[in-house]
Scaffold this active site. Sequence first.
Site, mmCIF file in Angstrom:
data_model
loop_
_atom_site.group_PDB
_atom_site.id
_atom_site.type_symbol
_atom_site.label_atom_id
_atom_site.label_comp_id
_atom_site.label_asym_id
_atom_site.label_seq_id
_atom_site.Cartn_x
_atom_site.Cartn_y
_atom_site.Cartn_z
ATOM 1 N NE ARG A 105 69.288 33.471 31.194
ATOM 2 C CZ ARG A 105 69.979 32.981 30.175
ATOM 3 N NH1 ARG A 105 70.918 33.717 29.607
ATOM 4 N NH2 ARG A 105 69.756 31.781 29.704
ATOM 5 C CB THR A 109 63.105 39.418 27.385
ATOM 6 O OG1 THR A 109 63.236 39.204 28.803
ATOM 7 C CG2 THR A 109 61.644 39.665 27.052
ATOM 8 C CG ASP A 200 69.865 26.162 34.588
ATOM 9 O OD1 ASP A 200 70.299 26.315 35.756
ATOM 10 O OD2 ASP A 200 68.962 26.862 34.120
ATOM 11 C CG ASP A 203 67.876 23.612 36.312
ATOM 12 O OD1 ASP A 203 67.382 24.242 37.266
ATOM 13 O OD2 ASP A 203 67.393 23.610 35.159
HETATM 14 C C1 PRP Z 1 71.597 31.950 35.413
HETATM 15 C C2 PRP Z 1 72.997 32.105 35.970
HETATM 16 C C3 PRP Z 1 73.221 33.573 35.888
HETATM 17 C C4 PRP Z 1 72.426 33.966 34.675
HETATM 18 C C5 PRP Z 1 73.384 34.239 33.558
HETATM 19 O O1 PRP Z 1 70.652 32.239 36.376
HETATM 20 O O2 PRP Z 1 73.106 31.591 37.251
HETATM 21 O O3 PRP Z 1 72.770 34.272 37.027
HETATM 22 O O4 PRP Z 1 71.581 32.874 34.354
HETATM 23 O O5 PRP Z 1 72.726 34.627 32.421
HETATM 24 P P1 PRP Z 1 72.868 36.081 31.793
HETATM 25 O O6 PRP Z 1 74.316 36.392 31.752
HETATM 26 O O7 PRP Z 1 72.266 35.904 30.423
HETATM 27 O O8 PRP Z 1 72.066 37.029 32.620
HETATM 28 P P2 PRP Z 1 69.110 31.883 36.218
HETATM 29 O O9 PRP Z 1 68.345 33.088 35.788
HETATM 30 O O10 PRP Z 1 68.951 30.661 35.372
HETATM 31 O O11 PRP Z 1 68.667 31.592 37.699
HETATM 32 P P3 PRP Z 1 69.157 30.458 38.723
HETATM 33 O O12 PRP Z 1 70.572 30.779 39.117
HETATM 34 O O13 PRP Z 1 68.208 30.636 39.847
HETATM 35 O O14 PRP Z 1 69.047 29.126 38.050
HETATM 36 N N1 URA Z 2 72.625 30.259 32.847
HETATM 37 C C1 URA Z 2 73.127 29.008 32.991
HETATM 38 O O1 URA Z 2 73.008 28.382 34.061
HETATM 39 N N2 URA Z 2 73.749 28.462 31.936
HETATM 40 C C2 URA Z 2 73.899 29.098 30.762
HETATM 41 O O2 URA Z 2 74.500 28.543 29.832
HETATM 42 C C3 URA Z 2 73.364 30.392 30.643
HETATM 43 C C4 URA Z 2 72.732 30.949 31.701
#
Ligand code: PRP
Ligand code: URA
Length: 208
Positions: A105, A109, A200, A203
């Site tokens: 993400r 945005t 997160d 994380d």
């Molecule tokens: C997080 C999560 C989802 C996404 C959800 O990923 O694992 O894939 O955000 O958010 P959305 O519904 O608003 O799209 P992130 O982009 O943080 O990447 P990561 O899994 O590598 O931490």
């Molecule tokens: N991605 C995450 O890991 N946590 C949230 O709350 C939203 C997006």
Amino acid sequence: MGRVSVTVVDHPLAATMVRSLRDHRTPPALFRVVAKRLSLVLALEATRSLPTRPLGVETPLAEADGRALDVALVAVPILRAGLGMLEAVTELLPELAVGYIGLERDEATFEPSAYYTKLPDMAGAWVLLLDPMLATGGSAAAAASALAREHPAHITLLSVVAAPEGIERLSRQHPEVDIVTAAVDKGLNDRAYIVPGLGDFGDRLFGT
Ligand code: PRP
Ligand code: URA
């Protein structure tokens, strides 16, 4: 909104596992274990209506009726966080094929951009899309678009925590996708994090 098929798993063990994942004191090692256990519960629910065909079996004593799976299965974790759900699914369904979609993400945005896609043949298959957090729904919708181009028979998103905004967006853009989740929370904050959520997921899973 399109056709909404949202199943919220209602099981006391799932509820205790969600509580453990939400707890800010849960360290990554325990978080990984609980995420895997909860994913098994979600996978059982998501496969409740898998097609089967009759296939008899011989016990040591006699013939018995039996059933066998009648469809190809594919799991697709959205990287990174979906990796925390993959092992439970491959242990439950060792015959499935695995594809990967890497999405991140944008912090301003909140829209996802793809950095990696590797999908097996999934024409006519049942696909389990793995992403623990359904926040704005942008990531799940982008992944569902990539999957739909491969013509699977069925897509189910397995999520740990979903926001109403994400459910609404995914249902609107991809009404064909079923959603199985362990919790539906209040909504998103101004950084598009789920509240109360669990923070997160990636994380917390990887200790970053
Ligand atoms: C997080 C999560 C989802 C996404 C959800 O990923 O694992 O894939 O955000 O958010 P959305 O519904 O608003 O799209 P992130 O982009 O943080 O990447 P990561 O899994 O590598 O931490
Ligand atoms: N991605 C995450 O890991 N946590 C949230 O709350 C939203 C997006």
